[in-house]
Structures are given as C-alpha cells and as structure tokens.
Motif scaffolding. Sequence first.
Motif, PDB file in Angstrom:
ATOM      1  N   LYS A  12      45.897  39.586  37.732  1.00  0.00           N
ATOM      2  CA  LYS A  12      46.056  40.282  39.003  1.00  0.00           C
ATOM      3  C   LYS A  12      45.677  39.308  40.106  1.00  0.00           C
ATOM      4  N   ASP A  13      46.515  39.212  41.142  1.00  0.00           N
ATOM      5  CA  ASP A  13      46.273  38.331  42.281  1.00  0.00           C
ATOM      6  C   ASP A  13      45.899  36.917  41.858  1.00  0.00           C
ATOM      7  N   GLY A  14      46.574  36.383  40.848  1.00  0.00           N
ATOM      8  CA  GLY A  14      46.358  34.995  40.465  1.00  0.00           C
ATOM      9  C   GLY A  14      45.102  34.749  39.645  1.00  0.00           C
ATOM     10  N   ARG A  15      44.449  35.829  39.192  1.00  0.00           N
ATOM     11  CA  ARG A  15      43.257  35.665  38.365  1.00  0.00           C
ATOM     12  C   ARG A  15      43.447  36.377  37.039  1.00  0.00           C
ATOM     13  N   VAL A  16      42.788  35.867  36.003  1.00  0.00           N
ATOM     14  CA  VAL A  16      42.794  36.578  34.735  1.00  0.00           C
ATOM     15  C   VAL A  16      41.730  37.672  34.828  1.00  0.00           C
ATOM     16  N   VAL A  17      42.150  38.928  34.698  1.00  0.00           N
ATOM     17  CA  VAL A  17      41.229  40.044  34.850  1.00  0.00           C
ATOM     18  C   VAL A  17      40.540  40.358  33.529  1.00  0.00           C
ATOM     19  N   GLU A  18      41.338  40.301  32.474  1.00  0.00           N
ATOM     20  CA  GLU A  18      40.797  40.664  31.173  1.00  0.00           C
ATOM     21  C   GLU A  18      41.643  39.984  30.112  1.00  0.00           C
ATOM     22  N   GLN A  19      41.039  39.563  29.013  1.00  0.00           N
ATOM     23  CA  GLN A  19      41.847  39.065  27.903  1.00  0.00           C
ATOM     24  C   GLN A  19      41.188  39.369  26.578  1.00  0.00           C
ATOM     25  N   GLY A  20      42.026  39.481  25.531  1.00  0.00           N
ATOM     26  CA  GLY A  20      41.498  39.785  24.209  1.00  0.00           C
ATOM     27  C   GLY A  20      42.606  40.201  23.270  1.00  0.00           C
ATOM     28  N   PRO A  21      42.255  40.509  22.009  1.00  0.00           N
ATOM     29  CA  PRO A  21      43.256  40.955  21.051  1.00  0.00           C
ATOM     30  C   PRO A  21      43.871  42.273  21.492  1.00  0.00           C
ATOM     31  N   LYS A  22      45.110  42.511  21.037  1.00  0.00           N
ATOM     32  CA  LYS A  22      45.855  43.686  21.486  1.00  0.00           C
ATOM     33  C   LYS A  22      45.111  44.990  21.192  1.00  0.00           C
ATOM     34  N   THR A  23      44.643  45.139  19.945  1.00  0.00           N
ATOM     35  CA  THR A  23      44.021  46.409  19.565  1.00  0.00           C
ATOM     36  C   THR A  23      42.826  46.717  20.459  1.00  0.00           C
ATOM     37  N   GLU A  24      42.104  45.662  20.816  1.00  0.00           N
ATOM     38  CA  GLU A  24      40.948  45.841  21.686  1.00  0.00           C
ATOM     39  C   GLU A  24      41.385  46.280  23.085  1.00  0.00           C
ATOM     40  N   MET A  25      42.488  45.671  23.555  1.00  0.00           N
ATOM     41  CA  MET A  25      42.957  45.954  24.905  1.00  0.00           C
ATOM     42  C   MET A  25      43.466  47.379  25.046  1.00  0.00           C
ATOM     43  N   PHE A  26      44.067  47.883  23.937  1.00  0.00           N
ATOM     44  CA  PHE A  26      44.644  49.213  24.045  1.00  0.00           C
ATOM     45  C   PHE A  26      43.652  50.328  23.714  1.00  0.00           C
ATOM     46  N   THR A  27      42.427  49.950  23.358  1.00  0.00           N
ATOM     47  CA  THR A  27      41.416  50.992  23.150  1.00  0.00           C
ATOM     48  C   THR A  27      40.386  50.906  24.255  1.00  0.00           C
ATOM     49  N   PRO A  28      40.018  52.038  24.818  1.00  0.00           N
ATOM     50  CA  PRO A  28      39.041  52.032  25.902  1.00  0.00           C
ATOM     51  C   PRO A  28      37.697  51.527  25.374  1.00  0.00           C
ATOM     52  N   PRO A  29      36.787  51.093  26.225  1.00  0.00           N
ATOM     53  CA  PRO A  29      36.926  51.064  27.688  1.00  0.00           C
ATOM     54  C   PRO A  29      37.687  49.834  28.163  1.00  0.00           C
ATOM     55  N   HIS A  30      38.458  50.038  29.239  1.00  0.00           N
ATOM     56  CA  HIS A  30      39.182  48.914  29.830  1.00  0.00           C
ATOM     57  C   HIS A  30      38.535  48.513  31.147  1.00  0.00           C
TER      58      HIS A  30
END
Lengths: 398, 549
Positions: free
Chosen positions: B492-510
């Motif tokens: 977002k706006d030229g910065r990495v906001v969050e990164q990680g494996p898919k399963t982690e990303m699609f399970t809360p908390p985000h």
Amino acid sequence: MIWFVAALVGMAAVAWGFRFAGQAVTGNAPKFRDMPYGVAYGYVLGVAVLAWLVWAYTQGRSPDQAIANKFFFLRIAIEGFIIFAIAAWLFRLLGRSVGTSGTKKLFRSMPLTASFGILTILIYAIFALFAGVIAPYGQEQIIPGVAANVIPGGDPTLGGNPDFPLGTDQIGRDILSRLIYGAQNTVGIAFATTVLAFLLGGTFGFLAATLGGWLDQLLSRTVDVLMAIPSLIFALLLMTIASVWAPELGIPLTVFMVVIIAVIDSTRVYRLARAVGQNIVVMDYIEAAKLRGEGLGYLVFKEILPNATAPLLAEFGLRFCFVFLTIAALSFLGVGIQPPLADWGTMVRDLGGFVNFAQFAPMAATAPLLAAGAIALLTVAVNFVVDWMLQKSSGLKE
Amino acid sequence: MSEEILVKMRDVWLEGRSDETWNPIINGVDLTLKKGEVLGLIGESGAGKSTLGLAAMGYTRDGVRISKGSVEFDGIDLLTASAAVKRELLGKRIAYVAQSAAASFNPAHKLMDQHVEGPVQHGVMSKSDSEEDGMELYRKLRLPNPDQIGFRYPHQVSGGQLQRCMTAMAMSCRPDLIIFDEPTTALDVTTQIEVLASIRDIVEQFNTAAIYITHDLAVVAQMADTIKVLLKGDEVETADTRTMLSAPTQEYTKSLWAVRSFERPQKPAVQTGSVPVVSVQNVDASYGTVPVLHDVSFDMHEGRTVAVVGESGSGKSTTARCITGLLPPKAGQILVDGEVMPPDYRKRSKDQLRQVQMIYQMADTALNPRMSIGQIIARPVEFYLGLKGAEKRKRVDALLEQIELEPSQYYHRLPSELSGGQKQRIGIARALAAEPKFIICDEVTSALDQLVAEGILRLLARLQDELSLTYMFITHDLATVRAIADEVVVMKDGRVVEQGPKTEMFTPPHHAYTDLLLSSVPQMDPDWLTNLLAERGVDNIGDAAVDKM
C-alpha cells in the motif's frame, strides 16, 4: 446575381415540396420522415447543378462555334470524367476476375476512386519506363520543315497538323513526345527525391523515438529550425547557390536539386516517423524486446518498422505529390530541371502565354494546359490511392 | 415493485458486419423488464451482452443491425419509432452508464455543465434547478463535497467518483430505465464497493429499472433481482437471483459458478538458510522526483509463487520494473541467486537478462501484431540459446505443445487471429523460451474471462511443477491469490504492509488494510453487500475506509 439568389430561394421551396411529396408517396417511410431539411435542400441543389452541367454540355456541342468555344473546357472535363470513370470501372472489373485470390479480394473492396488512381499511376509508370519506345520523336528534337507553335488537335483548318496531334512548342518540338519524356524526368526525379527523403527522415525519426534523450532533442530542434524557413524560398535560395557550385564541381545541377528537396522534405517525414515511432515504442512488446537485450537494429527494423509501414506508406504518397509539385514549381521558376530536358513545369512556363487565347481559340490555349493537366491528374490519382490506403490501414487497427 | 412491463424484447436477432458479411451476434433472445426491476446480464466477452443492452434502447453500434424481432419500451415500438420520438426518450426516459467514465466525460467541460445538459435539453428543469438537483444526487451518491465537486473537471476527481458522477448524470432526468455497462470493471475492489452501494441505493430510491451488464457473477448477485446468462449470443437461462445462485440448471452456468473453486494447496515453507531465487532488499524508487517505493524487501524461493497484492498505485508494478531493471532503484539492491544485479537492464549480461522473464497484462500489446506466433516464440530461442533451423523449429513446437496449442495449426498465425486466452498463452511460451528461473506475471488474468483465466492459472501451476519455476504474481484480485499463491506480499502506498504464507494471510487476525482488501472482495451471496455495509457502517465503506487508515 439577382437570378442566382432567386434560384437559391426557389430551390428552398422546391426542397420543402420534395420532402413533403416523398413523405406522402412512400407512406411516411423512415428515409423521408427523418430527413432533415438541409438534406432535402442538398438533394435539390445537387439535381439543379447536374441539370446545369447537362445543359452546359449540350451548349459545348453546339454547332455555333462561338457558343461551343465558351463551354469547350467544361465539355472536355465532362468527357474526360466519364471516360476515366468507365476506364476505372473496367480496370476494377479486370482486377476482380484476374490474379490471385489475394489481389481479387483487394479489388473487390476497392472504391472506384482508388482503382482510377492505380490505373492512372500504372499508365504514368509505363510511359515513364518506356518513354524512348513510345514517344514518336526525341524530347529535344527540332523537326526540320515543321513550323513552331502548331496548334493541338491535328485539324489543319484550325492551324493543326495531323502528324503532331498535340502540336509543337515555340521552337518546333513535338509536344506529345516532350510530355512522355517529361513523365520520365519529372516523375522519375520526384520518385528518387521522395525515396531519399524517406530514408533520411525515417531513419532519424525512428532513432529519435527509440533512443530519446539528447539525440532526440538535437534532431528535433534542428528539424524545427529547418521547418521554420518557408520551404520554397529556402529551396530557391539553395538552388541558386548550387547553380554556382554545380559547374565548378562538375556535378549535374539535378543531383543538387534532388538532395536539397530531399533534405527539406525529410523534416516532415522525420516528424511523422518520430510520432508514429513513439506510439510503438511504449508498447509492451518493445519493452519485452528491450529486456531480452536486443540491439538497436533489431528494435528498429524488426519490431518498429513493420508496425509503422501503413502510416509511412500513406505519407509516402502524399509527400511524393508535394515533391513533384516543388520540382515543377522550381522548373517553372527556371532553377529546376534544365533545358533541353523535357519537364512539365518548364513546359507550362514556356507555353503559358497561350492561355490568353482561351476565349476564341480554345485549342491554342490547350497547349500549356496539357502539361499542367498531366501534373494535376497524377496528383489527384496519387491522393486517391493514399486516401484508400489510409482508410485501409485505419480499419486494420480495429 | 409494480408489475407493469417497461421493456419488452421479443425474438431479437442482432448481426454485426465484418469481412463484408453479416455475422450473428444475438440469436433470438427475449427480454422482459418490469418497472423498478434490475436485470443482470452476464456472460463472457463476445457473448453479446453490451450489444443486447444497447438494443434495449433501440440503439445499435456502427456496423451492427437488428435483423429481426421487436423492442418495445413502455408500449412504444423503438425499432419503427421516428428519430424525433427516440430523441425524446433517450437521455430523458432511458439513460446509459458506460464502462469507462474517464473516456465518456468530455475533459474540456466541468462535471456540472455536463450534468445539466440533459435536463436542460429535454426541458425537464431549468439550469439552476438542475444544478441544485445535481448536488442533491451527489449527496445521495455519497460523493465528498457534494456542493463543490460538480464544479471540477473530470481529471480532478478519482475514477470511482467519476463513475458515480456519471450515474448521477444518468439520473438527472429521473429516467425509467438505466443501462449500466460494466460500471465497476475498471475499478479497484475497495472503490468498487462504494460505487456498487451507491448505484443500488439510488436505483431503489427512485424505483428505476436497470439492466446491469457485467462478467462478474459476485457483483451481479449484489445488484440484480433477475439474472440472465448469455453464451455466444444465445440465452442460457434466466432466473431470479437467489434461485440462480443456489440452483443453476444449465451445465454452462454451473461451470461459471465452479471457476472460483480452483485452489492449489500451499507448498511447505522453505528451509531456512536456502538462497532465494530473487531477493528484493530495501528498495527505494521514484519516478523523477516523486517517490514511489519505500524500503521494499521480500524474498522469492525456488518453485514458489509469491503474490504481490494491492490496489492501483500501490507500487506493485513499480517493484517489478525495479527487478527487471527498467527502473533502476534509488537505493537498495536486487539479488538473483545471491548475485547482485546491475540496477539498469542495459548493464546486465545476456544470461542475467535470460534469468528474469515477464508476462504482461495486455496480451494485445505484448505481442508484435506483425510477427507470426512462430517468429515471436523463436526469437528468444535463437537469441539466448543460439538454436537455428530445424532445431529451433523443434524447440518452438515443443514450447507450443507445452502451452497446449497445436504447433502445426498455430505456428504461422498472427496474434490477431487468436483469442485473448490464446494470446496470453503465447506470452507464456515466449517467457518459457528463454528457459528462465523466474517469471514476473503482471496481472496476467485480469483482462480475461473467468473460465479462460482459470485455464491460464492451471497452466502456470502445471508449468511450475514441471520446471520448478518461481513466479512473482502481481494482482489485485484476491480470488487469484487464493488459487495460486504460496506466499503473499500486501502493498500500500509503495510500502510492504504485511507478508507471509498464504494460509496465514487468509486467517485472521490481519493487518487493518489486508482486512479491508479481503472483506471488499464480492462474494457469491446476494446478501453480502448488505451485510458488509451494515458491518462497516454507511460512512466507512470503500474510499472512505482507505482514507481513514
């Protein structure tokens, strides 16, 4: 003048009546129901002009010589128009039935104007290529025992000579032969000049579009400077200088003329090539080629050029006309193609005085108009073909 | 909803002219629309949705004609009506909202001046009344600064706002029927919600009937009362939205529904300490003096797919340009196999260039239209591997087979003779021809229909398994991410906001922004939009939600 205005007003009433009658007769068909008044007026005006042309044509054929002379050129124009239209139609018919499936398809979608243009250009090309075989006399040959200024038409009672159907010029050379050789000189030189202009302008234009940066700035600003000078005046100036240099260096003046006009016209080509090139350079396939590590030559010739051919080809036709007219104009002014070579521009200048006879001896006035007509006809023909190609290339992009 | 019929199309046949013949576009479709009803028209591109939608106004594009059938609007036969009668109807009682608002507004006039044109022209309202009404409509559509926004030029407002201004314009004469032609297709998910919500509200408020044309099922599920599915000019089925979603009867409709079920299991995490194929380290980049990327870092490992997600302007594509070397970074570096790459692609060796290949979003502009398929694929084979003649041909044939296209049939064709999905496959083959380790896929499926896009995703997944390729998958579509990614990087706006494996990303908390992105993806549930709006609160949807973060 009063009559003219009265006719226009009268037609306004007729136009209203025409639309009303159309609506009544066809039972309010959409064509008449939704017809704007301007269109109805246009129809009536068109019919009126056509009627006047028919009337004028019969006048041109009148047995009374004085009246016939008055409408002589209009008559020739109408006859020429009809003959050319029929020839173009026949040519298109021929193209549709002869040749490969590709050319047949091309002719099937071709408008009549384009087939007229192609036919005319073909005829010019044949005359230019085989001038030596076709022409009855040499271009600089002064035929012994023949008077100068024989009137075109070949009718001895009107001052013509059946051996010289288009008459002779002011020193007794056959105009028909000179017209045919003129095709070779004028058209040939114009073609060479246009090719050179495209080589120069196209190469630099694509380079500027691909590389950009300081090279683009340098080339573009140089072109701006060249374009700021009125081209005919500039050409005249350079030709005057060249006419001093040419004998000293032992190079024919014609070579100088080709180079000078080519350089001046290449500035226009450069602009187009750069603009077209810039549109292509931003495409993803160019980026892909750049990222592959391709060199400049591959980028320009394999990736950009094939995609720029349509607009460049169209510009080629147009540019050819301009170059051709410039050469004719320079020759007319006496610094172009040098005598005794036959050239249409020079021919118009030399025989120009005869135009004054138009009122009472139209045949005499025809002499300078023949060369002028040859120039006009080729220009119109080339433009027809260019229009058609432009339309085709824009259709391709959809 | 009244039961009165507004639009009645009976056995409508439409034909389009190409190559001097008339080809069928719509084959005898019936359409009935009651007052205040919203009809969703869905189908793949080329199904004839837009053409049918326009025919409902009695209008056809150039080169298209209605060859048979009847179109009635409120009892008026539109096909035989005079131009004067149609002029009275169009704009006043029937309005049209185009896909690209940016291309449909005249950039030289202010929004309000264009808004009042219709009402003034049709004599519905005076100019000042219409302006006041326009502000009221802008307020109803929840545009920011409704009293001033109309006095801006089209380029001064965002895409989503422009689309809402266009809807307001269509509403200006209070028409009985509005035709929406893919109004949200060009918008980001977060903006899309805002536009969808306002269109739905205003259509309900004024009891306007609408034909909503789209290829996105989830979107149409939110908007329409009835859905009509088209396939190649034929009607597949028509049913009310809930029935259609829960129990489609036709095979084709079921296959459309099934597309979203493709999902690859996530691969196990890489061993710590292994060298990533591509590593982006602390990259800053800017266009001229405008900074675009700020300290972007992430790794991509062999045989994995890293999805980079974010809305337009978030810097996804710029990151790709830094990796390829088209945009040398201001700071930081790009490593391929642990080796530092020269920042500018011109300074990279042929072999370094070969390692990183790219597949583009628009296959139309990514393939040279004047080269045959054979030439396009053969070039990298010849350029990088030095193969010539028969050997080169053999390799190209093998590549064509790999992308599931018959070599003898496609070798000599031009790109213009292929469909969108086939073109994209050629783009993949060109990238594979270089035998790279790493491929950047820049929105490769966003211009394709769902069925075709799924085919491309499956192909990419298969190739990855066979050749252990590494993908960087740039996308704004979270369904695609769910289908193919192993790891996710949210920007977002030229910065990495969050990164990680898919399963982690699609399970809360985000992270809050990831949460917004995830919840903005339309679901195949007719109540999804209603529930979401209730959850977020009216003032906290789409743009507004982004601004607050």
